[in-house]
Design an enzyme around this catalytic site. Structure first.
Site, PDB file in Angstrom:
ATOM      1  N   GLY A 227      49.113   7.119 -12.579  1.00 40.82           N
ATOM      2  CA  GLY A 227      47.876   7.912 -12.602  1.00 40.82           C
ATOM      3  C   GLY A 227      47.060   7.643 -11.354  1.00 40.82           C
ATOM      4  O   GLY A 227      47.013   6.513 -10.862  1.00 40.82           O
TER       5      GLY A 227
ATOM      6  N   VAL B 214      54.022  -1.765  -7.701  1.00 40.40           N
ATOM      7  CA  VAL B 214      54.554  -2.030  -9.044  1.00 40.40           C
ATOM      8  C   VAL B 214      53.406  -1.908 -10.040  1.00 40.40           C
ATOM      9  O   VAL B 214      52.392  -2.588  -9.905  1.00 40.40           O
ATOM     10  CB  VAL B 214      55.148  -3.463  -9.124  1.00 40.40           C
ATOM     11  CG1 VAL B 214      55.724  -3.710 -10.505  1.00 40.40           C
ATOM     12  CG2 VAL B 214      56.206  -3.674  -8.053  1.00 40.40           C
TER      13      VAL B 214
ATOM     14  N   LEU C  67      47.777  -2.237 -12.100  1.00 46.97           N
ATOM     15  CA  LEU C  67      47.890  -3.505 -12.845  1.00 46.97           C
ATOM     16  C   LEU C  67      48.088  -4.666 -11.878  1.00 46.97           C
ATOM     17  O   LEU C  67      48.853  -4.553 -10.923  1.00 46.97           O
ATOM     18  CB  LEU C  67      49.091  -3.441 -13.813  1.00 46.97           C
ATOM     19  CG  LEU C  67      49.026  -2.417 -14.930  1.00 46.97           C
ATOM     20  CD1 LEU C  67      50.330  -2.471 -15.745  1.00 46.97           C
ATOM     21  CD2 LEU C  67      47.831  -2.698 -15.843  1.00 46.97           C
TER      22      LEU C  67
ATOM     23  N   THR D 179      51.060   7.464   1.335  1.00 50.44           N
ATOM     24  CA  THR D 179      52.101   8.490   1.366  1.00 50.44           C
ATOM     25  C   THR D 179      53.351   7.900   0.694  1.00 50.44           C
ATOM     26  O   THR D 179      53.341   6.750   0.266  1.00 50.44           O
ATOM     27  CB  THR D 179      52.487   8.858   2.809  1.00 50.44           C
ATOM     28  OG1 THR D 179      53.201   7.749   3.378  1.00 50.44           O
ATOM     29  CG2 THR D 179      51.265   9.149   3.658  1.00 50.44           C
TER      30      THR D 179
ATOM     31  N   GLU E 171      58.104  11.752  -9.913  1.00 44.98           N
ATOM     32  CA  GLU E 171      58.100  12.083  -8.497  1.00 44.98           C
ATOM     33  C   GLU E 171      58.417  13.578  -8.402  1.00 44.98           C
ATOM     34  O   GLU E 171      58.978  14.150  -9.351  1.00 44.98           O
ATOM     35  CB  GLU E 171      59.212  11.309  -7.770  1.00 44.98           C
ATOM     36  CG  GLU E 171      59.126   9.803  -7.873  1.00 44.98           C
ATOM     37  CD  GLU E 171      58.061   9.214  -6.969  1.00 44.98           C
ATOM     38  OE1 GLU E 171      57.837   9.752  -5.868  1.00 44.98           O
ATOM     39  OE2 GLU E 171      57.435   8.226  -7.380  1.00 44.98           O
TER      40      GLU E 171
ATOM     41  N   ASP F  57      63.727   4.210  -8.745  1.00 44.07           N
ATOM     42  CA  ASP F  57      62.337   3.813  -8.610  1.00 44.07           C
ATOM     43  C   ASP F  57      62.083   2.468  -9.307  1.00 44.07           C
ATOM     44  O   ASP F  57      61.429   1.588  -8.749  1.00 44.07           O
ATOM     45  CB  ASP F  57      61.460   4.919  -9.216  1.00 44.07           C
ATOM     46  CG  ASP F  57      60.016   4.739  -8.836  1.00 44.07           C
ATOM     47  OD1 ASP F  57      59.753   4.634  -7.618  1.00 44.07           O
ATOM     48  OD2 ASP F  57      59.163   4.657  -9.745  1.00 44.07           O
TER      49      ASP F  57
ATOM     50  N   LYS G  46      61.178  -1.422  -7.845  1.00 42.26           N
ATOM     51  CA  LYS G  46      60.061  -2.239  -8.321  1.00 42.26           C
ATOM     52  C   LYS G  46      60.515  -3.647  -8.697  1.00 42.26           C
ATOM     53  O   LYS G  46      59.873  -4.631  -8.338  1.00 42.26           O
ATOM     54  CB  LYS G  46      59.381  -1.562  -9.520  1.00 42.26           C
ATOM     55  CG  LYS G  46      58.610  -0.315  -9.107  1.00 42.26           C
ATOM     56  CD  LYS G  46      58.039   0.399 -10.303  1.00 42.26           C
ATOM     57  CE  LYS G  46      57.345   1.688  -9.877  1.00 42.26           C
ATOM     58  NZ  LYS G  46      57.015   2.536 -11.010  1.00 42.26           N
TER      59      LYS G  46
ATOM     60  N   ALA H  31      51.162   0.433 -10.599  1.00 41.01           N
ATOM     61  CA  ALA H  31      49.913   1.069 -10.117  1.00 41.01           C
ATOM     62  C   ALA H  31      48.791   0.035  -9.983  1.00 41.01           C
ATOM     63  O   ALA H  31      48.930  -0.914  -9.219  1.00 41.01           O
ATOM     64  CB  ALA H  31      49.522   2.221 -11.025  1.00 41.01           C
TER      65      ALA H  31
END
Ligand code: ADP
Ligand code: ASP
Ligand code: MG
Length: 814
Positions: free
Chosen positions: A796, A608, A612, A554, A666, A677, A681, A610
């Site tokens: 993604g 950070v 990777l 979430t 977002e 955002d 990160k 996704a």
């Protein structure tokens, strides 16, 4: 000569008795002694009838009827009309005798141990008659002998001690003149010198067989039962338990003492002295190898041979400064227990002598309390010791193996495994011989404890991972899909059995401790119970499963607030949600420390880039001693998408709208465009590099206008983008005239972090960054000039889900 013992289930049906006939026939050349138990359930029914009669409940007569039905069914299946009558006559006569004993017990409302032994002996008396007859009608030279004429005991009626001198002589004398190829003996029953019937304790038929095997120097004692040997743990509790090929007498003794019911503990002793091998076999699957028990344990590679457990344990603790250095306390304590006939299962005493802790059966707890407090009445009165403390509902779990002593680290592994799974240990005992390490734990933790120990000590075992997922939007749904698809692969290649046990969205939640059927989770969750963060946690606790993992997919601050509670419950946390790791430094540190002190992972790779492997790589650099000097990165897939699509032909406003529609921002695009955002990160990367830093410490060089900042709704914000369109055109124009690309860059240089829009010149690694890609460059002590670069899709559902999946697998391999 062989002695074969067939247990209750083995003689529990005509089908199984026919198996016995085959087993006996296959061995016809040799002389065989067959010891049999009562038919399945009969001993329990006899004891139930005795109890009912003793309290004048006439239902005992219907229990006798049940016993009769069991026998009649087996008899009518096994015998022809002609042979049946003799057997039925015997059975009816014995049941009539039984009824009159029960009638008189009911009359006086009292059940003595003597009567109980007499009643319970009927099970074996009946079964041995039926089985001897069944062998005879199958043309086997079989004879039956009443064991009460062979085994002599004292008058401890229901748990009698054997007089070996006399029993051995009687057995030897009988078999000297006995010419039958096969002799059937009722197990369990014996007699006292005065001729009264006694019995050898529950499960005692194994013992009968061992006594006979030892007296006659049998070549082998075969225990035929309903499982294919002694298992590495109770197969009813540990589905992955497997039969042990070979084991030593002492290991078998330890395992059986600590609950491996497959063999009655006293059984080993008579055969051990004569080194008669014991073979445990499965009557229903005679082709299975079973377990061979001999003098030494052959397999030295696996020091832990088995894990067993005893339930219904109470710990009693006698404690007080008055005990220190004063001899005689223990003696009085143990004398009291002995006088009350309370069996001691485990003892521990710290060298301070300040307290003694003893494990006994739950049923003796109250008796122990009264007796011990009375023995130490004077000392308690004088405050020298405390009244006896009692803790019920516990279990003992034990790992057993002759070769544990020559392997370091076994107890560490045992307690580490239990600790990681939040199993609290109340007491520990390890004999100096180191053949057994036992721990007392709460009864509710037994299943989890034994299964996790089994996974950690038996390598070919599958490790079960139990996931509790909250948030099943795009990413959640993808993760579930990936887990379902990879399930078999992980099982077959990595021995990991991943199950999703709990699933929740913001409205409903569902649980299944056998693992949710993933093919229909969407339908199931619609029918779930109302969701709440607290009740989700309560369920995780109540299910109490090993290797539990809480997965947060979430973006909710309230969910992030729950992590500490999960970690304290030894539940690992995998978070996609970056609120917790980018909250105050104090909060971040607290979670990291909880993860360390409870030795349970807290992973957030997808915070950070996704999927990777950015955080993982950074952690590997740091733990291997590298130092980060500088990080430069493009960490916002959404901003990258926006600036890649913003050209002289497009309007900034339209590009942002498009990014939102395509799901790259977002729901509130201000979070992306304001740089918050990205700041979060780089904050996380800075913290993971070892820097104590907060969000306010990050310099945010915003490219937005004052108007944009003032907008207090998403609509207002879009309007302000339209109004200030020229401002964005200017940014682009400047970049174009300098032959640069606009990229939103995050930097950490010598401990200082900043984020902002930059003009990136041709040739720079960021220049050609396409679509929604992310890139991170680590400049470190070991990578001073040429940075380590990680680049790829940074947003993604698919890649984010695979990043979460990687964190989950990391936990499984932990
Ligand atoms: P029998 O009636 O043949 O004497 P028991 O019921 O006394 O059989 O013992 C066999 C049972 O012991 C098995 O069915 C199993 O449930 C239980 N058991 C407990 N621990 C173990 C273990 N470590 N290995 C095998 N069986 C075990
Ligand atoms: N029939 C007895 C019992 O159930 C003895 C045995 O089966 O070993 O305890
Ligand atoms: Mg048994």
């Amino acid at each position: 000569m062989k002695v074969l013992k067939f247990g209750g289930t083995s003689v529990g049906s005509s089908k199984n008795i026919n198996k016995i006939i085959e087993i006996v026939k296959a061995n016809e050349e040799e002389k065989q002694i067959i010891v049999v138990s009562a038919f399945a359930k009969v001993t329990n029914l006899l004891l139930e009838a005795a109890q009912l009669a003793s309290i004048k409940k006439t239902a005992y007569t219907s229990v006798i009827e049940d016993i009769k039905t069991i026998h009649n069914q087996i008899i009518s299946d096994l015998f022809t009309e002609k042979d049946k009558n003799e057997v039925l006559k015997f059975v009816n006569q014995k049941l009539a005798d039984l009824k009159s004993i029960l009638d008189s017990i009911s009359l006086i409302s009292e059940l003595s141990a003597k009567s109980e032994a007499n009643i319970v002996s009927h099970g074996e008396l009946l079964s041995s008659f039926v089985i001897a007859k069944a062998l005879q009608v199958n043309h086997i030279d079989a004879e039956r002998k009443d064991t009460r004429e062979l085994i002599l005991t004292n008058t401890n009626y229901t748990n009698a001690s054997v007089n070996f001198e006399v029993s051995n002589r009687q057995i030897q004398d009988y078999f000297k003149s006995n010419k039958a190829k096969v002799t059937v003996l009722p197990g369990f029953i014996s007699s006292a010198e005065n001729g009264d019937t006694t019995v050898l304790g529950r499960g005692g038929s194994d013992y009968t067989a061992a006594i006979v095997a030892s007296a006659l120097d049998a070549d082998v004692l075969e225990i035929w039962t309903d499982v294919s040997g002694m298992f590495t743990a109770n197969p009813n509790v540990v589905p992955q338990a497997m039969p042990i090929e070979q084991i030593s007498y002492e290991e078998a003794m330890e395992l059986s003492h600590f609950g491996a019911k497959v063999i009655y503990p006293p059984t080993i002793h008579p055969v051990l002295k004569k080194e008669i091998p014991i073979l445990i076999k499965n009557t229903l699957k005679p082709e299975d190898a079973g377990t061979l028990i001999t003098k030494t344990s052959k397999d030295k590679k696996n020091p832990v041979k088995g894990i067993s457990h005893i339930d219904d344990v109470t710990l009693i603790t006698l404690e007080g400064s008055g005990m220190v250095g004063i001899p005689g306390f223990s003696k009085r304590l143990f004398e009291t227990l002995a006088t009350e006939k309370i069996n001691v299962k485990l003892i521990t005493q710290a060298s301070s002598e300040h307290s003694i802790c003893i494990g006994i059966d739950d049923s003796n707890a109250n008796l122990a309390k009264i007796a011990i407090d009375s023995t130490f009445e004077f000392e308690i009165l004088k405050n020298k010791i405390k009244p006896l403390q009692i803790e019920k509902n516990l279990s003992i779990i034990a790992i057993v193996g002759d070769h544990m002593k020559s392997h370091q680290g076994i107890s560490g592994k045992m307690f580490g495994t239990l600790g990681k799974n939040n199993v609290n240990i109340r007491a520990i005992a390890q004999g100096a011989s180191e053949k057994n390490i036992s721990a007392v734990i709460a009864a509710k933790d037994v299943k989890k404890g034994i299964n996790s120990l089994h996974e950690s000590f038996f390598k070919n075992n599958n490790k079960q991972l139990n996931l509790f997922i909250t948030g099943v939007g795009n990413v959640g749904a993808k993760l579930i899909e990936q887990i379902e698809q990879q399930h078999e692969f992980l099982l077959n290649n990595l021995n990991i059995n991943i199950r999703i046990v709990g699933l929740s969205n913001s409205r409903q939640m569902i649980f299944d401790d056998e693992g949710i059927d993933l093919s229909s989770w969407k339908e199931q969750i619609k029918k779930g119970v109302p969701a709440s963060l607290d009740s989700f946690l309560e369920q995780v606790k109540a299910l109490n499963l090993r290797n539990s993992v809480f997965v947060d997919i979430t973006a909710n601050a309230k969910v992030a607030d729950m992590y500490a509670k999960y970690l304290k419950n030894s539940t690992a946390v995998v978070a996609c949600n970056k609120i917790a790791s980018s909250a105050t430094y104090k909060k971040y540190k607290e979670l990291k420390e909880l993860s360390r002190s409870y030795d349970v992972p807290y992973l957030f790779e997808t915070n950070v880039g996704a999927g990777l492997p950015i955080i993982d790589t950074l952690n590997n650099l740091i733990t291997s001693g590298d130092q980060v000097h500088k990080i430069q990165a493009v960490l916002s897939g959404s901003l990258n998408f926006i600036f890649n699509n913003f050209t002289t032909e497009t309007e900034f406003y339209d590009v942002v709208k498009q990014a939102q529609l395509e799901g790259y921002t977002e729901p509130d695009p201000r979070i992306d465009l304001s740089g918050v955002d990205v700041a979060r990160k780089i904050l996380i990367l800075a913290r993971e590099s070892g820097i104590k830093i907060n969000l306010e410490d990050i310099e945010n060089d915003s490219f937005l206008t004052e108007n944009n900042h003032k907008a207090d709704s998403v609509d207002d914000f879009y309007n302000s983008l339209k109004t200030d369109a020229d401002h964005f055109k200017e940014l682009l124009k400047s970049a174009n005239s300098n032959n640069c690309q606009l990229k939103y860059v995050a930097e950490l240089i010598n401990g200082k972090a900043k984020v902002g829009l930059k003009e990136i010149p041709v040739g720079h690694p960021f220049y050609n960054l396409e679509g929604k890609d992310n890139i991170v460059m680590f400049y470190t002590k070991r990578y001073p000039e040429q940075p380590m670069i990680i680049k790829g899709a940074g947003a993604g559902a698919d890649v984010t889900a695979s990043g979460l999946f990687a964190d989950i697998i990391k936990i499984a391999n932990n």
